[in-house]
Structures are given as C-alpha cells and as structure tokens.
Design a protein around this motif. Structure first.
Motif, PDB file in Angstrom:
ATOM      1  N   VAL A 108      -6.349 -12.930   3.620  1.00 32.83           N
ATOM      2  CA  VAL A 108      -4.982 -12.611   3.199  1.00 32.83           C
ATOM      3  C   VAL A 108      -4.144 -13.875   3.387  1.00 32.83           C
ATOM      4  O   VAL A 108      -4.078 -14.440   4.486  1.00 32.83           O
ATOM      5  N   PHE A 138      -1.206 -12.496  -1.037  1.00 34.42           N
ATOM      6  CA  PHE A 138      -2.253 -12.287  -2.020  1.00 34.42           C
ATOM      7  C   PHE A 138      -3.598 -12.399  -1.306  1.00 34.42           C
ATOM      8  O   PHE A 138      -3.671 -12.819  -0.150  1.00 34.42           O
ATOM      9  N   VAL A 139      -4.661 -12.009  -1.994  1.00 35.10           N
ATOM     10  CA  VAL A 139      -5.994 -11.947  -1.412  1.00 35.10           C
ATOM     11  C   VAL A 139      -6.939 -12.857  -2.180  1.00 35.10           C
ATOM     12  O   VAL A 139      -6.909 -12.900  -3.404  1.00 35.10           O
ATOM     13  N   SER A 167     -12.163  -7.085  -3.829  1.00 32.40           N
ATOM     14  CA  SER A 167     -10.900  -7.822  -3.839  1.00 32.40           C
ATOM     15  C   SER A 167      -9.731  -6.903  -4.172  1.00 32.40           C
ATOM     16  O   SER A 167      -8.682  -6.951  -3.526  1.00 32.40           O
ATOM     17  N   ALA A 168      -9.919  -6.090  -5.195  1.00 31.22           N
ATOM     18  CA  ALA A 168      -8.839  -5.181  -5.600  1.00 31.22           C
ATOM     19  C   ALA A 168      -8.472  -4.228  -4.465  1.00 31.22           C
ATOM     20  O   ALA A 168      -7.295  -3.965  -4.224  1.00 31.22           O
ATOM     21  N   ARG A 228      -4.052  -4.947 -14.766  1.00 28.66           N
ATOM     22  CA  ARG A 228      -4.169  -6.294 -14.202  1.00 28.66           C
ATOM     23  C   ARG A 228      -5.476  -6.973 -14.629  1.00 28.66           C
ATOM     24  O   ARG A 228      -5.614  -8.183 -14.490  1.00 28.66           O
ATOM     25  N   GLY A 259       2.239  -7.135  -1.613  1.00 25.99           N
ATOM     26  CA  GLY A 259       2.013  -7.902  -2.828  1.00 25.99           C
ATOM     27  C   GLY A 259       3.147  -8.838  -3.205  1.00 25.99           C
ATOM     28  O   GLY A 259       2.955  -9.760  -3.983  1.00 25.99           O
ATOM     29  N   SER A 308      -8.470  -4.648  -1.302  1.00 23.28           N
ATOM     30  CA  SER A 308      -7.646  -5.275  -0.264  1.00 23.28           C
ATOM     31  C   SER A 308      -6.162  -5.224  -0.594  1.00 23.28           C
ATOM     32  O   SER A 308      -5.315  -5.304   0.302  1.00 23.28           O
ATOM     33  N   ASN A 309      -5.837  -5.068  -1.867  1.00 20.72           N
ATOM     34  CA  ASN A 309      -4.433  -5.008  -2.264  1.00 20.72           C
ATOM     35  C   ASN A 309      -3.696  -3.798  -1.687  1.00 20.72           C
ATOM     36  O   ASN A 309      -2.471  -3.800  -1.614  1.00 20.72           O
TER      37      ASN A 309
END
Length: 138
Positions: A134, A78-79, A65-66, A13, A74, A68-69
């Motif tokens: 979120v 999204f964050v 950030s990643a 990603r 998904g 939080s996924n």
C-alpha cells in the motif's frame, strides 16, 4: 455500496487494460472475498492448446490486486503487487476459470492474499499467493 455497484465499478476500471484483453470479469464479492472469471479459449492457450500459466497468473494478480482496494483509502493510497507465487495443479482446454481472492493478512503497508482458481466444475486449477504493498499517492 451494494455488490452490483462494486462489481460494476471494478469492471469499468478494467477497460483498456490487460483485464479487458483477457476478458476477465469480476463476478462476485463478499465480506471476505472477490471473484473474477476468465474464459479459456485459444486467446489464452499456450502452444499445446491448454490454458497458459501466464494468463492464469494474470488472473490471480488481477483479482488479488483489486481485492486490496477494499482496505485502502483510494483518494490518498494505491496498491501495487510486489510478489506472486502460483502453483498450477490441473490443465484446462476450454470453458471458464474462476479466481477467488481471500485475505490472509491485512496490514497498514502490506496485504497477503490466497487466490484459488477453479473451473466451472469446481476442479482446482491453480493456487496463488499474492503480496501487495500500500503506497501513498503524491
């Protein structure tokens, strides 16, 4: 999903993004953390030959950030990062830095992360606190 698959997905990603420009690579994941590494060289230096605080902040925000996924759906959510605070403790001229995000608060609409950045000798370089929101996809 095994850790190798998770890390590969995160790294895929990052293609054609700031993470690729800064050569950030996700290297470790566990039940309560995500770690990424970034090389320290002239491409991330400030004019005095030291690691630029902005590059360090970009590393911290990327891993926060990643991470939080892991806590969202998904397909429908999204964050976005909404706040980053970072303290730089020690300078770094070459080698690598590693940022590890650990969750402090996991709510329905906000996530709070502590991100510690250390070098390859485990010396503390920076500490960040990151808040993500979120949001629902349209």
């Amino acid at each position: 999903m095994d850790t190798t698959t998770i890390l590969k997905a995160f790294n895929n990603r990052s293609k054609n993004t700031l993470m690729e420009t800064l050569d950030i690579e996700y290297v470790a994941v566990g039940d309560d953390f995500l770690t990424a590494k970034m090389p320290v060289n002239s491409s991330v230096h400030q004019p005095y030959g030291q690691l630029h605080g902005g590059a360090t902040a970009a590393l911290a925000e990327s891993v926060g950030s990643a991470a939080s996924n892991f806590f969202i759906d998904g397909k429908t959510q999204f964050v976005n990062g909404i706040q980053l605070s970072i303290n730089h403790i020690k300078s770094k001229e070459e080698g690598f830095v590693f940022a590890t995000a650990r969750n402090i608060h996991k709510g329905r609409t906000t996530h709070l992360w502590e991100v510690k950045i250390v070098d390859e000798n485990d010396h503390l370089i920076s500490v960040a606190k990151m808040t993500n929101i979120v949001l629902n996809k349209k």
